[in-house]
Design a protein around this motif. Structure first.
Motif, PDB file in Angstrom:
ATOM      1  N   LEU A 187      -1.925  -6.817   4.035  1.00 22.05           N
ATOM      2  CA  LEU A 187      -0.897  -5.683   4.939  1.00 22.05           C
ATOM      3  C   LEU A 187      -0.721  -4.724   3.541  1.00 22.05           C
ATOM      4  N   THR A 188       0.017  -5.334   2.232  1.00 23.98           N
ATOM      5  CA  THR A 188       0.802  -4.952   1.388  1.00 23.98           C
ATOM      6  C   THR A 188      -0.547  -3.256   1.231  1.00 23.98           C
ATOM      7  N   PHE A 189      -1.703  -3.489   1.565  1.00 23.02           N
ATOM      8  CA  PHE A 189      -2.379  -2.193   1.269  1.00 23.02           C
ATOM      9  C   PHE A 189      -2.403  -1.258   2.379  1.00 23.02           C
ATOM     10  N   MET A 190      -2.269  -1.900   3.718  1.00 20.68           N
ATOM     11  CA  MET A 190      -1.652  -0.981   5.051  1.00 20.68           C
ATOM     12  C   MET A 190      -0.217   0.095   4.755  1.00 20.68           C
ATOM     13  N   ARG A 191       0.214  -0.838   4.530  1.00 26.51           N
ATOM     14  CA  ARG A 191       1.772  -0.818   4.454  1.00 26.51           C
ATOM     15  C   ARG A 191       1.917   0.476   3.456  1.00 26.51           C
ATOM     16  N   HIS A 192       0.974   0.690   1.864  1.00 27.90           N
ATOM     17  CA  HIS A 192       0.475   1.804   1.382  1.00 27.90           C
ATOM     18  C   HIS A 192      -0.091   2.965   1.759  1.00 27.90           C
ATOM     19  N   LEU A 193      -0.720   2.986   2.423  1.00 29.76           N
ATOM     20  CA  LEU A 193      -1.471   3.953   2.943  1.00 29.76           C
ATOM     21  C   LEU A 193      -0.736   3.993   4.436  1.00 29.76           C
ATOM     22  N   GLN A 194      -0.095   3.985   4.848  1.00 28.32           N
ATOM     23  CA  GLN A 194       0.742   4.243   6.044  1.00 28.32           C
ATOM     24  C   GLN A 194       1.261   5.327   5.034  1.00 28.32           C
ATOM     25  N   SER A 195       2.538   4.634   4.184  1.00 25.99           N
ATOM     26  CA  SER A 195       3.900   5.897   3.547  1.00 25.99           C
ATOM     27  C   SER A 195       2.974   6.548   2.277  1.00 25.99           C
ATOM     28  N   SER A 196       1.600   7.248   2.442  1.00 26.14           N
ATOM     29  CA  SER A 196       1.241   8.167   1.659  1.00 26.14           C
ATOM     30  C   SER A 196       0.269   8.911   3.155  1.00 26.14           C
ATOM     31  N   ASN A 197       0.174   8.826   3.745  1.00 25.34           N
ATOM     32  CA  ASN A 197      -0.082   9.289   5.079  1.00 25.34           C
ATOM     33  C   ASN A 197      -1.528   8.838   5.176  1.00 25.34           C
ATOM     34  N   TYR A 198      -2.452   8.403   4.163  1.00 28.38           N
ATOM     35  CA  TYR A 198      -4.050   7.965   4.761  1.00 28.38           C
ATOM     36  C   TYR A 198      -4.317   9.368   3.305  1.00 28.38           C
ATOM     37  N   GLU A 199      -3.447   9.268   2.733  1.00 24.04           N
ATOM     38  CA  GLU A 199      -4.100  10.573   1.644  1.00 24.04           C
ATOM     39  C   GLU A 199      -4.139  10.421   0.398  1.00 24.04           C
ATOM     40  N   ILE A 200      -5.119  10.898  -0.270  1.00 24.43           N
ATOM     41  CA  ILE A 200      -5.294  10.112  -1.254  1.00 24.43           C
ATOM     42  C   ILE A 200      -5.798  11.756  -2.906  1.00 24.43           C
ATOM     43  N   ILE A 201      -5.324  11.879  -4.116  1.00 22.92           N
ATOM     44  CA  ILE A 201      -6.161  12.865  -4.652  1.00 22.92           C
ATOM     45  C   ILE A 201      -7.524  13.601  -4.899  1.00 22.92           C
ATOM     46  N   ASN A 202      -7.383  11.991  -5.351  1.00 25.73           N
ATOM     47  CA  ASN A 202      -9.069  11.905  -6.018  1.00 25.73           C
ATOM     48  C   ASN A 202      -9.948  11.064  -5.677  1.00 25.73           C
ATOM     49  N   ASP A 203     -10.770  11.801  -4.632  1.00 19.95           N
ATOM     50  CA  ASP A 203     -12.350  10.777  -4.355  1.00 19.95           C
ATOM     51  C   ASP A 203     -12.932  10.071  -4.798  1.00 19.95           C
ATOM     52  N   LYS A 204     -12.929   9.250  -4.594  1.00 19.11           N
ATOM     53  CA  LYS A 204     -13.727   8.281  -5.469  1.00 19.11           C
ATOM     54  C   LYS A 204     -14.388   7.358  -4.256  1.00 19.11           C
ATOM     55  N   PRO A 205     -15.652   6.116  -4.163  1.00 16.81           N
ATOM     56  CA  PRO A 205     -16.438   5.528  -3.760  1.00 16.81           C
ATOM     57  C   PRO A 205     -15.363   4.147  -3.522  1.00 16.81           C
ATOM     58  N   LEU A 206     -16.170   4.223  -2.561  1.00 20.00           N
ATOM     59  CA  LEU A 206     -14.565   3.112  -1.715  1.00 20.00           C
ATOM     60  C   LEU A 206     -14.345   1.899  -2.039  1.00 20.00           C
ATOM     61  N   VAL A 207     -15.674   1.224  -2.565  1.00 22.55           N
ATOM     62  CA  VAL A 207     -15.686   0.285  -3.128  1.00 22.55           C
ATOM     63  C   VAL A 207     -14.641   0.259  -4.859  1.00 22.55           C
ATOM     64  N   LYS A 208     -14.629   1.067  -5.436  1.00 23.98           N
ATOM     65  CA  LYS A 208     -13.904   1.342  -6.374  1.00 23.98           C
ATOM     66  C   LYS A 208     -13.006   1.001  -5.850  1.00 23.98           C
ATOM     67  N   PHE A 209     -11.440   2.086  -5.248  1.00 25.65           N
ATOM     68  CA  PHE A 209     -10.804   2.622  -4.236  1.00 25.65           C
ATOM     69  C   PHE A 209     -10.197   1.170  -4.175  1.00 25.65           C
ATOM     70  N   LEU A 210     -10.646   0.637  -3.056  1.00 28.55           N
ATOM     71  CA  LEU A 210     -10.100  -0.806  -2.288  1.00 28.55           C
ATOM     72  C   LEU A 210     -10.299  -1.851  -3.737  1.00 28.55           C
ATOM     73  N   LYS A 211     -10.390  -2.051  -4.747  1.00 25.94           N
ATOM     74  CA  LYS A 211     -10.905  -2.701  -5.271  1.00 25.94           C
ATOM     75  C   LYS A 211      -9.211  -2.317  -6.796  1.00 25.94           C
ATOM     76  N   LEU A 212      -9.763  -1.081  -7.248  1.00 21.55           N
ATOM     77  CA  LEU A 212      -7.768  -1.121  -7.661  1.00 21.55           C
ATOM     78  C   LEU A 212      -6.368  -1.246  -6.915  1.00 21.55           C
ATOM     79  N   HIS A 213      -6.841  -1.744  -5.292  1.00 26.26           N
ATOM     80  CA  HIS A 213      -5.503  -1.877  -4.679  1.00 26.26           C
ATOM     81  C   HIS A 213      -6.223  -3.198  -4.737  1.00 26.26           C
ATOM     82  N   HIS A 214      -6.566  -4.009  -5.096  1.00 30.75           N
ATOM     83  CA  HIS A 214      -6.114  -4.947  -5.095  1.00 30.75           C
ATOM     84  C   HIS A 214      -6.853  -6.088  -3.340  1.00 30.75           C
TER      85      HIS A 214
END
Length: 443
Positions: free
Chosen positions: A138-165
């Motif tokens: 839930l926390t992760f989904m709220r973060h994505l919504q607040s950032s409009n699902y945008e990230i500056i630096n692309d990376k492999p998805l598994v790394k991104f997910l682990k960064l967000h616990h």
């Protein structure tokens, strides 16, 4: 708009070429669509297979569309396709079953709530996750919504997910199945940025955007046949079995050479696969060193394993996910489209299954289904349809061509050109419409 001065060739009769042709003919342009094979549809088509001396029509893959695929749904509606006849619309639901016949994860959107609350409440009440995992998701989904699902630096998805616990279980049960379904690329390689674009379109705006739309009819009846009729009814010409041998620039446009003769056009939209596009553009000097090249692309397979059981055979749900198995998704085509007892199993992206023979793969899948659904008898027959290069690998920061090329009046269409999306029917349709708009706006 001087449409009579434009004589437009479209090379490739897949979803991108069909959408470009439909849009241009609707606007009054003279259009000729060339398709190398004997049928339209590209990778979204119906094939004839032989089983025990019987001929049967099967889709070359079990496709799922999303409610967010507005361009595709709008185009099909124009062509006379009625959504309720063509698709089963299901509010987002993930049901993951283990090989020991247990439901180990279940997530449903709460249909009476508006987005995004339908998904947020769905997470709160989902089954198979610890309280901590649900709060983390839930926390992760709220973060994505607040950032409009945008990230500056692309990376492999598994790394991104682990960064967000996101825990290993959350990744396995939720994010990996969604990644494979949306990007057809292993989560260790997949682009986070493109995955988030799909999530944004699905989970923001209208709550119906996250619905699954599963075809109830053969794909050819939903896509290529109605679009082909629509194009021809508006004066467009469709030439099947016309492979383009060469594409060259001449004083008054372009010459397209086929086995049947040479044709001249003022504008060309190349709507073939990336590998085929590279070969077609070889004789155009302006594109020799341009950004339009795709020779660096890698590709991912999709295997569809059809298993025919006795006609009384049914699954608990029309669509189920499987965990810790080669099989990823299984569809009950009896419930979907009246093909009683026929199950379709999807195995997306690269993996160990590629080393198996088709018969061994079908046997392995049948065993996995029998463990997950012990009531299943032995299948009567099987058929494996392997699309070895079904999609491009959707990697981080993948360089992708634009629709407009360095060659005047020559455009590229195809899912690989729609840079914000993975290899999907929607990406292909949007790219074709965008090429049509470029020609219209320049008129």
């Amino acid at each position: 708009m001087n449409t009579h001065q434009h004589n437009i060739a479209i090379i490739g009769g897949g979803c991108a070429g069909l959408s470009a042709a439909a849009t241009l003919t609707e606007r009054g342009y003279s259009v000729t669509l060339f398709e190398a094979s004997s049928q339209l549809g590209g990778r979204a088509r119906t094939v004839v297979v032989e089983n025990k001396d019987l001929l049967q029509l099967l889709d070359n893959g079990q496709h799922i569309l999303l409610g967010a695929y507005h361009a595709t749904l709008s185009l099909l509606e124009k062509a006379g396709v009625k959504e309720n006849e063509a698709f089963l619309r299901l509010p987002l639901q993930l049901n993951m079953v283990s090989s020991s016949a247990k439901s180990i994860f279940s997530l449903k959107s709460v249909n009476y709530l508006p987005a995004p609350f339908n998904m947020l409440v769905g997470f709160i009440f989902c089954k198979g996750l610890s309280f901590k995992d649900r709060i983390t998701a839930l926390t992760f989904m709220r973060h994505l919504q607040s950032s409009n699902y945008e990230i500056i630096n692309d990376k492999p998805l598994v790394k991104f997910l682990k960064l967000h616990h996101q825990s290993a279980k959350l990744i396995q049960m939720l994010w990996e199945p969604l990644c494979l379904a949306a990007l057809n690329t292993p989560i260790a390689k997949a682009s986070s940025k493109i995955f988030l674009n799909v999530l944004r379109d699905s989970f923001s705006g209208n709550k119906k955007n996250s619905d699954f739309l599963i075809p109830k009819l053969d794909l050819s009846k939903i896509i290529s046949h109605p679009l082909g009729h629509y194009i021809q009814a508006r004066g467009g010409s469709i030439k099947l079995n016309h492979r383009i041998r060469t594409l060259v620039e001449v004083d008054n446009g372009f010459n397209l050479e086929t086995r049947q003769g040479t044709f001249n056009f003022s504008h060309v939209i190349v709507a073939t696969s990336p590998a085929r596009t590279d070969k077609l553009l070889e004789q155009l000097p302006k594109l020799k060193t341009s950004r339009d090249k795709t020779d660096h692309y890698q590709y991912q397979p999709i295997y569809t394993i059809y298993l025919q059981y006795p006609i009384e055979t049914k699954l608990p749900q029309v669509m189920c996910g499987l965990s810790n198995t080669i099989s990823q998704w299984v569809f009950d085509r009896g419930e979907l489209c009246g093909e009683k007892g026929l199950l379709a199993v999807i195995v997306s992206a690269e993996g160990k299954h590629q080393k198996l023979t088709q018969d061994d793969l079908a046997l392995k899948v049948a065993k996995e289904l029998n463990q997950a659904f012990p009531q299943l008898p032995k299948p009567l027959w099987h058929k494996v349809i392997a699309e070895k290069r079904a999609t491009f690998s959707c990697l981080p920061d993948l360089a992708r061509p634009t629709n407009r090329t360095a060659q005047s009046n020559l455009y590229l269409a195809g899912d690989y050109t729609y840079a914000s999306y993975p290899a999907t029917i929607e990406g292909a349709v949007r790219s074709g419409i965008y090429c049509a708009n470029l020609i219209s706006n320049a008129s």
